[in-house]
Design an enzyme around this catalytic site. Structure first.
Site, mmCIF file in Angstrom:
data_model
loop_
_atom_site.group_PDB
_atom_site.id
_atom_site.type_symbol
_atom_site.label_atom_id
_atom_site.label_comp_id
_atom_site.label_asym_id
_atom_site.label_seq_id
_atom_site.Cartn_x
_atom_site.Cartn_y
_atom_site.Cartn_z
ATOM 1 N N TYR A 1 7.669 1.984 -7.830
ATOM 2 C CA TYR A 1 7.021 0.669 -7.888
ATOM 3 C C TYR A 1 6.582 0.332 -9.316
ATOM 4 O O TYR A 1 6.714 -0.816 -9.750
ATOM 5 C CB TYR A 1 5.820 0.634 -6.941
ATOM 6 C CG TYR A 1 6.162 0.881 -5.489
ATOM 7 C CD1 TYR A 1 7.275 0.286 -4.902
ATOM 8 C CD2 TYR A 1 5.388 1.716 -4.696
ATOM 9 C CE1 TYR A 1 7.595 0.526 -3.574
ATOM 10 C CE2 TYR A 1 5.697 1.955 -3.364
ATOM 11 C CZ TYR A 1 6.807 1.363 -2.806
ATOM 12 O OH TYR A 1 7.126 1.594 -1.496
ATOM 13 N N GLU B 1 0.862 -1.183 0.000
ATOM 14 C CA GLU B 1 0.000 0.000 0.000
ATOM 15 C C GLU B 1 0.897 1.231 0.000
ATOM 16 O O GLU B 1 1.930 1.235 0.665
ATOM 17 C CB GLU B 1 -0.878 0.071 1.260
ATOM 18 C CG GLU B 1 -2.048 -0.891 1.271
ATOM 19 C CD GLU B 1 -1.746 -2.147 2.038
ATOM 20 O OE1 GLU B 1 -0.748 -2.143 2.800
ATOM 21 O OE2 GLU B 1 -2.472 -3.147 1.869
HETATM 22 C C1 LIG Z 1 10.580 6.189 -1.991
HETATM 23 C C2 LIG Z 1 12.063 5.952 -1.642
HETATM 24 C C3 LIG Z 1 12.187 4.665 -0.827
HETATM 25 C C4 LIG Z 1 12.849 5.804 -2.983
HETATM 26 O O1 LIG Z 1 14.205 5.451 -2.680
HETATM 27 P P1 LIG Z 1 15.400 5.729 -3.724
HETATM 28 O O2 LIG Z 1 16.541 4.883 -3.329
HETATM 29 O O3 LIG Z 1 15.603 7.191 -3.825
HETATM 30 O O4 LIG Z 1 14.756 5.188 -5.099
HETATM 31 P P2 LIG Z 1 15.570 4.823 -6.459
HETATM 32 O O5 LIG Z 1 16.787 5.665 -6.552
HETATM 33 O O6 LIG Z 1 15.726 3.347 -6.540
HETATM 34 O O7 LIG Z 1 14.490 5.324 -7.543
HETATM 35 C C5 LIG Z 1 14.234 4.594 -8.729
HETATM 36 C C6 LIG Z 1 13.252 5.370 -9.587
HETATM 37 O O8 LIG Z 1 12.020 5.576 -8.879
HETATM 38 C C7 LIG Z 1 11.498 6.887 -9.192
HETATM 39 N N1 LIG Z 1 11.603 7.759 -8.028
HETATM 40 C C8 LIG Z 1 12.149 7.474 -6.806
HETATM 41 N N2 LIG Z 1 12.015 8.535 -5.968
HETATM 42 C C9 LIG Z 1 11.375 9.486 -6.658
HETATM 43 C C10 LIG Z 1 10.954 10.808 -6.346
HETATM 44 N N3 LIG Z 1 11.155 11.343 -5.123
HETATM 45 N N4 LIG Z 1 10.317 11.524 -7.303
HETATM 46 C C11 LIG Z 1 10.087 11.019 -8.525
HETATM 47 N N5 LIG Z 1 10.479 9.762 -8.906
HETATM 48 C C12 LIG Z 1 11.105 9.015 -7.979
HETATM 49 C C13 LIG Z 1 12.377 7.407 -10.305
HETATM 50 O O9 LIG Z 1 11.839 6.917 -11.529
HETATM 51 C C14 LIG Z 1 13.699 6.754 -9.970
HETATM 52 O O10 LIG Z 1 14.564 6.661 -11.063
HETATM 53 P P3 LIG Z 1 15.528 7.912 -11.453
HETATM 54 O O11 LIG Z 1 16.192 8.375 -10.190
HETATM 55 O O12 LIG Z 1 16.460 7.304 -12.462
HETATM 56 O O13 LIG Z 1 14.598 8.952 -12.039
HETATM 57 C C15 LIG Z 1 12.680 7.175 -0.871
HETATM 58 O O14 LIG Z 1 12.371 8.372 -1.542
HETATM 59 C C16 LIG Z 1 12.159 7.281 0.557
HETATM 60 O O15 LIG Z 1 12.729 6.720 1.483
HETATM 61 N N6 LIG Z 1 11.067 8.065 0.737
HETATM 62 C C17 LIG Z 1 10.471 8.240 2.071
HETATM 63 C C18 LIG Z 1 9.778 6.990 2.550
HETATM 64 C C19 LIG Z 1 8.702 6.511 1.566
HETATM 65 O O16 LIG Z 1 7.922 7.288 1.017
HETATM 66 N N7 LIG Z 1 8.650 5.176 1.365
HETATM 67 C C20 LIG Z 1 7.651 4.532 0.535
HETATM 68 C C21 LIG Z 1 6.426 4.300 1.329
HETATM 69 S S1 LIG Z 1 5.236 3.305 0.462
#
Ligand SMILES: CC(C)(COP(=O)(O)OP(=O)(O)OC[C@H]1O[C@@H](n2cnc3c(N)ncnc32)[C@H](O)[C@@H]1OP(=O)(O)O)[C@@H](O)C(=O)NCCC(=O)NCCS
Length: 150
Positions: A119, A107
């Site tokens: 995702y 979710e």
């Molecule tokens: C969501 C989260 C886990 C992503 O972690 P991350 O290591 O930065 O993700 P990745 O680098 O593997 O991202 C892969 C792709 O996902 C997408 N993406 C990830 N974060 C994004 C953002 N903030 N905005 C837009 N696209 C995003 C992009 O397509 C990205 O590829 P790119 O960097 O080449 O454009 C991180 O932002 C986080 O910890 N957020 C706070 C907690 C949270 O919201 N968790 C999810 C709850 S369901």
């Protein structure tokens, strides 16, 4: 820039670093005891991404019946957009594909565009909405699934 990280099982010794990332990632963070509980459950898979000895992010997954549920994923703000969440979820697929008859589900807040696009890139698709799922602001949750094997 992609970061080379080691992915390994989390232990109780990682709880301080987990809490730090958790508090920098969510307005309503999980408590320390929630993490400790997941670490102790045989049906949970708890992975950390480490750069050297530093924890950069983590993934907590639980198996219910035939599906793996992503319970929590967070990456330290300093390490975001370097492929770490992608690497954690890809490792989950590698470790579990032969044990996942119904696939993977999660979710996510409908407002969390960054996580939703992460995702979707990993093969998850939206399958429904849980109205008012998040108790802090009654936000809806998007329910996403990915089939086993992609
Ligand atoms: C969501 C989260 C886990 C992503 O972690 P991350 O290591 O930065 O993700 P990745 O680098 O593997 O991202 C892969 C792709 O996902 C997408 N993406 C990830 N974060 C994004 C953002 N903030 N905005 C837009 N696209 C995003 C992009 O397509 C990205 O590829 P790119 O960097 O080449 O454009 C991180 O932002 C986080 O910890 N957020 C706070 C907690 C949270 O919201 N968790 C999810 C709850 S369901």
């Amino acid at each position: 820039m992609k970061t080379a990280v080691d992915i390994r099982a989390l232990t109780l010794g990682d709880l301080d670093a987990i809490e730090d990332i958790e508090h920098n990632s969510y307005d309503t963070p999980w408590s320390r005891s929630m993490f400790a509980g997941e670490l102790a459950k045989p049906a949970s898979l708890c992975l950390g991404a480490f750069e050297g000895e530093q924890l950069a992010g983590y993934l907590i997954v639980s198996r219910y019946v035939d599906a793996w549920h992503i319970m929590n994923i967070a990456v330290s703000p300093d390490f975001r957009r370097r492929g770490i969440a992608t690497a954690l979820i890809q490792r989950l697929f590698e470790l579990t594909d032969d044990r996942s008859r119904r696939g993977y589900t999660l979710e996510v807040r409908v407002s969390n565009d960054g996580a939703i696009s992460l995702y979707e890139r990993l093969g998850f698709t939206a399958r429904g909405i849980r109205r008012g799922y998040y108790t802090d602001n009654r936000e809806d949750a998007l329910i996403m699934w990915r089939e086993p094997g992609g």
